[in-house]
Write a protein that holds these residues in place. Structure first.
Motif, PDB file in Angstrom:
ATOM      1  N   MET A   5       2.179  -0.155 -20.800  1.00 43.26           N
ATOM      2  CA  MET A   5       1.298   1.053 -21.103  1.00 43.26           C
ATOM      3  C   MET A   5       2.230   2.125 -20.966  1.00 43.26           C
ATOM      4  O   MET A   5       2.843   2.395 -21.194  1.00 43.26           O
ATOM      5  N   ILE A   6       2.388   1.795 -19.081  1.00 36.61           N
ATOM      6  CA  ILE A   6       3.511   3.125 -18.374  1.00 36.61           C
ATOM      7  C   ILE A   6       4.831   1.716 -17.978  1.00 36.61           C
ATOM      8  O   ILE A   6       4.596   0.967 -16.807  1.00 36.61           O
ATOM      9  N   ARG A  49       2.878  13.825 -12.571  1.00 34.17           N
ATOM     10  CA  ARG A  49       3.273  15.184 -12.916  1.00 34.17           C
ATOM     11  C   ARG A  49       4.421  14.620 -14.115  1.00 34.17           C
ATOM     12  O   ARG A  49       4.264  14.845 -14.588  1.00 34.17           O
ATOM     13  N   CYS A  50       4.597  13.563 -13.504  1.00 36.16           N
ATOM     14  CA  CYS A  50       6.292  13.170 -14.438  1.00 36.16           C
ATOM     15  C   CYS A  50       5.955  12.360 -16.051  1.00 36.16           C
ATOM     16  O   CYS A  50       6.542  12.970 -17.116  1.00 36.16           O
ATOM     17  N   ILE A  51       4.783  11.442 -15.772  1.00 34.51           N
ATOM     18  CA  ILE A  51       4.100  11.384 -16.417  1.00 34.51           C
ATOM     19  C   ILE A  51       3.808  12.327 -17.812  1.00 34.51           C
ATOM     20  O   ILE A  51       4.169  12.032 -18.690  1.00 34.51           O
ATOM     21  N   LEU A  52       3.024  12.852 -17.358  1.00 34.50           N
ATOM     22  CA  LEU A  52       2.644  14.172 -18.265  1.00 34.50           C
ATOM     23  C   LEU A  52       3.314  14.445 -18.907  1.00 34.50           C
ATOM     24  O   LEU A  52       3.032  15.642 -20.134  1.00 34.50           O
ATOM     25  N   ASP A  58      14.759  13.575 -13.457  1.00 27.89           N
ATOM     26  CA  ASP A  58      16.338  12.131 -14.414  1.00 27.89           C
ATOM     27  C   ASP A  58      15.367  10.356 -14.244  1.00 27.89           C
ATOM     28  O   ASP A  58      14.232  10.135 -13.602  1.00 27.89           O
ATOM     29  N   GLY A  59      15.950   9.517 -15.176  1.00 30.65           N
ATOM     30  CA  GLY A  59      15.571   8.291 -15.036  1.00 30.65           C
ATOM     31  C   GLY A  59      14.641   8.240 -16.342  1.00 30.65           C
ATOM     32  O   GLY A  59      15.097   8.906 -17.209  1.00 30.65           O
ATOM     33  N   GLN A  60      13.616   7.460 -16.693  1.00 36.10           N
ATOM     34  CA  GLN A  60      13.007   7.056 -18.031  1.00 36.10           C
ATOM     35  C   GLN A  60      12.349   6.509 -17.867  1.00 36.10           C
ATOM     36  O   GLN A  60      11.389   5.904 -16.946  1.00 36.10           O
ATOM     37  N   ILE A  61      10.859   7.131 -18.286  1.00 39.19           N
ATOM     38  CA  ILE A  61       9.587   6.735 -18.454  1.00 39.19           C
ATOM     39  C   ILE A  61       9.053   6.731 -19.977  1.00 39.19           C
ATOM     40  O   ILE A  61       8.853   7.186 -20.435  1.00 39.19           O
ATOM     41  N   GLU A  62       8.385   5.350 -20.129  1.00 43.56           N
ATOM     42  CA  GLU A  62       8.102   4.843 -21.754  1.00 43.56           C
ATOM     43  C   GLU A  62       6.863   5.224 -21.652  1.00 43.56           C
ATOM     44  O   GLU A  62       6.011   3.942 -20.815  1.00 43.56           O
TER      45      GLU A  62
END
Length: 288
Positions: A5-6, A49-52, A58-62
């Motif tokens: 999911m994350i 905070r980055c997920i929101l 920098d980098g990647q969030i899925e």
């Protein structure tokens, strides 16, 4: 657990020369409850905070297979967020705040009453928020996060400002909200609530992940200890302390009871050891 999911890959956050997050890789599966644990400044809240999308990174969030940087609105629609510091209008009533949040989220306002009932604040619906206790405000915040039934809950220190009774009530509510269809990520300083809520713990130090483990392994792996002050029948303190020591549990008598040193998540084992040794427990306190 289901699919991811994350997912974060190489998640990095800098404030000038200060590195708040340093190449963090983590994965939260569908239906999994994950606790982010560590001291203040370790990077836990920064991850949230980055997920929101509240902080650049920098980098990647899925999230649910979507790149959070490319589809921020769709990602946020999947997330219910409870911040550490609640921000309510004290003159607004509970039902007014819930209706307003539902409209902002474009959620059918007919679902508001059911959500307030779910979190146990229905009887306070027409009271101003400023009149509520800390525990009820936290329940309301959780209810607002649940509007629209998002598949992800992000909870930043959800019990940090509550008294012991309110904390227990909120933890019980969150435990009831666990579901195979809902992923939960919480930051916490309270090891007991991690044990009750989390399937897995990710430990942060200075912006890095230093350990992943099950919640009941955390005390031993991190060397966390607690002190129990146990009260038993008068006149048996010395004998009880010796009996516990013979069982490999460090114990010392004092004037009011027996002090016992235990790993933070094995307090119950120590209390059972008193009964097994023939010294029933009258009362106890946890000393940090």
């Amino acid at each position: 657990m289901g699919g991811a999911m994350i997912v974060t890959r190489g998640l990095t956050k800098r404030y000038g020369d200060f590195v708040a997050l340093d190449s963090v890789d983590l994965r939260v599966s569908t239906g999994e409850s994950v606790a982010l644990w560590g001291p203040n400044g370790a990077g836990k809240t920064t991850v949230v905070r980055c997920i929101l999308g509240l902080s650049s990174y920098d980098g990647q969030i899925e999230v649910a297979g979507m790149d959070a940087a490319c589809q921020p609105k769709r990602v946020r629609s999947l997330i219910g967020h409870v911040p550490q510091e609640l921000a309510f209008y004290n003159d607004q009533t509970v039902i007014e705040a819930a209706d307003f949040s539902a409209r902002l989220k474009r959620v059918d306002t007919d679902t508001v009453e059911a959500t307030l009932e779910l979190v146990g604040v229905t009887s306070h619906a027409y009271k101003p928020i400023g009149s509520l206790s800390g525990g009820l405000k936290q329940r309301l915040a959780i209810g607002l996060a649940l509007l629209g039934n998002p598949p992800i809950l992000l909870l930043d220190e959800p019990t940090s400002n509550l008294d012991a009774g309110s904390r227990e009530s909120v933890v019980s509510l969150l435990h009831d909200l666990k579901s195979p269809e809902r992923s939960m990520v919480l930051t916490s300083h309270h090891i007991e609530e991690i044990g009750l809520l989390a399937d897995r713990v990710i430990v942060f130090e200075t912006g890095r992940v230093v350990l992943e483990c099950g919640p009941h392994e955390l005390s031993e792996r991190m060397g966390l200890r607690s002190w129990l002050h146990v009260r038993i029948s008068a006149g048996t303190l010395d004998e009880a302390a010796l009996a516990l020591s013979a069982r490999g549990i460090r114990a010392w008598p004092n004037r009011q009871g027996v002090l016992v040193e235990v790993p933070s998540q094995r307090k119950g084992d120590a209390l059972r050891a008193f009964d097994d040794a023939g010294y029933p427990v009258v009362d106890f306190e946890v000393w940090r």
